[in-house]
Design an enzyme around this catalytic site. Structure first.
Site: not given
Ligand code: NAD
Length: 507
Positions: A192, A267, A301, A400
């Site tokens: 997906k 992750e 990331c 973040e």
């Protein structure tokens, strides 16, 4: 191969005609599939927020069809000899290399990532298939664990059909990083992709199919997280979910998968420190600091989004840093000269820009950038930004941002650097710059993160483990670590025939 702005635009236009002409379908059981609901959603380019095309909006019924196809294909795929899987995976890699330019152009246009990076990302996708393909013949291998009167040995077998859910930041490369080891292990896959960057997932499914991957082994269902991602994480045929995305989504997935006891691999986000000591090679450190936050639009990331700079060199380093940041080339992602392209989506642009006010209201100073920068009034462009004079408790140091935004904080000594580095919920990566070898090792040991680079930017070695601690993830990818996730380990214990068996009920 041409790589100038005009040819890139022309060639991208030709490739995108196909997606503009009709809905982007799912790919289920070896065929493109329009979906069961007939519903679609718009896919926009971040270059000017114009429509690229309509995308099939997958739902639980589409997911069910894909999971059933993956389940049916599993019986044969898991029995295919490793050498045959290896050969097929190399053919897929060849197909990716052949279409690398097409993939890069579509990915750039769809995600806003600069073509200079996407060219490499497509090739890295092929490398992932070759690397894990080479490991396929040994995937089942285990250990020999002899005891006094028994021989124990382990074997591994693929866990079953798996769900792979990916984000939009480097969609093609990231999906291969998950899908290639799953296929090498003998698992079948339902992928997906992220709704903001749907196109290259379809290209991967087609390349794999053309290379001869059996029907149902790799399926792709487009759609929104809630509508398509959620049912995938809940489907009983799916034995494990490999997820790359935001930390909060990881929590949802863990909850959603609880009833069916899904194995999960996460992750997630990061707020990674790059720590520059006064004894470092400051020129190399500067290159790495700039690269690791402003490449890939800062939508990365492992970006080093917190600069921890030693007080004694802070002024010298910051002066040069400001100059470099102001000099970065923001522009159209298909222009080979562009270093920073537009952010993925208008909503993400708003989020990134919201930090400009937050930073100043909390007392940080904007040393470069600090505002949206539409080109000809259009697109999700933003000025590469540097905040200085920040404290680690500010939101720009703790949260973040996932954009080309760097927060610089000063420290006095090693102990303080460690405290600041670890005073955060995340623990994905850490970067240390020092010419004191002992300090490099001490810092590597002290920083709570899954990956530490000393005197280097993020440099990947495919057998090495990749993943995060704390809120940055669960599990590791890379080399054999990936097989630990996609496979079950079975112990087989065989008696030598000499041991005493307890005799119950005997007279
Ligand atoms: P996201 O979590 O919003 O979405 C990721 C994927 O999850 C998408 O495909 C989305 O449709 C799907 N999803 C959303 N809700 C879901 C649900 N309830 N159930 C199942 N699936 C669902 O993340 P994003 O905004 O696309 O990506 C950016 C994030 O990804 C950042 O936080 C970044 O740090 C992280 N990321 C981490 C790594 C890593 O290796 N640690 C790598 C790349 C990106």
């Amino acid at each position: 191969m041409p790589d100038d702005f005009a040819s890139n635009c022309q060639d991208a236009d030709v490739l995108l005609k196909r997606f503009r002409a009709g809905n982007l379908p799912h790919f289920i059981n070896g065929k493109s599939d329009e979906g069961r609901s007939g519903k679609t959603f718009d896919s926009l380019t971040p270059i000017d927020n114009s429509l690229i095309g309509e995308v099939a909006a997958g739902n639980a019924d589409d997911i069910d069809a894909a999971c059933k196809a993956a389940e049916a294909a599993f019986a044969e795929w898991k029995e295919m000899p490793g050498q045959a899987r290896k050969k097929l995976m190399h053919k897929i890699a060849d197909g990716i290399v052949e279409r690398a330019r097409d993939i890069a152009l579509v990915e750039s246009y769809d995600s806003g990532q600069a073509i200079r990076f996407m060219n490499k990302a497509a090739i890295r996708g092929a490398a992932n298939f070759r690397f894990f393909g080479d490991m396929a013949p040994g995937a089942r291998d285990g250990q020999s664990l002899p005891a006094d009167e028994h021989i124990n040995y382990t074997v591994r077998q693929p866990i079953g059909p798996v769900g792979v859910i990916t984000p939009w930041n480097t969609p093609f490369m990231l999906s291969t990083w998950k899908i290639a080891p799953a296929l090498a292990a003998g698992c079948t896959v339902v992928h997906k992709p992220a709704e903001w960057s749907p196109y290259t997932a379809m290209m991967l499914a087609e390349i794999a199919h053309d290379a001869g991957l059996p029907d149902g082994v790799l399926n792709c269902v487009q759609g929104l997280g809630e509508d398509a991602g959620k049912p995938l994480t809940e489907h009983p045929a799916i034995k494990a979910v490999a997820f790359v995305g935001e930390t909060v989504t990881g929590s949802h997935i863990m909850r959603q998968g609880a009833d069916t006891l899904k194995r999960v691999h996460f992750e997630l986000g990061g707020k990674n420190p790059v720590i520059v000591f006064e004894d470092a090679d400051l020129e190399r450190a500067l290159d790495a600091v700039v690269f690791m936050i402003y490449s890939l639009n800062g939508e990365r990331c492992t970006s080093s989004s917190r600069l921890l700079i030693q007080e004694s060199v802070q002024e010298e380093f910051t002066t040069k840093l400001v100059e470099r940041v102001k000099n970065l080339k923001v522009g159209h992602p298909l222009d080979p000269a562009t270093e920073v392209g537009p952010l993925i989506h208008d909503r993400h642009l708003q989020k990134v820009c919201s930090y400009f006010d937050i930073a100043t209201s909390e007392g940080a100073t904007v040393a470069a950038g600090g505002k949206a920068a539409p080109i000809d009034g259009m697109g999700n462009y933003v000025e590469p930004t540097l905040f200085v004079g920040a404290r680690n408790d500010m939101r720009i140091a703790q949260q973040e941002v996932f954009g080309p935004v760097l927060t610089a904080i000063t420290f006095k000594n090693e102990q303080e650097a460690i405290e600041i580095a670890n005073d955060i919920d995340y623990g994905l990566a850490g970067y240390v710059w020092t010419n004191d070898i002992g300090r490099g090792h001490r810092m590597a040991r002290a920083i709570d993160a899954g990956m530490i680079w000393v005197n280097s930017e993020n440099n990947r070695h495919l057998p090495a483990p990749f993943g995060g601690m704390k809120n940055s993830g669960i599990g590791r990818d890379g080399g054999d670590y990936s097989f630990e996730f996609y496979m079950e380990t079975k112990n087989v214990c065989i008696a030598m025939g000499s041991h005493r068996i307890p005799q119950l009920g005997s007279t």
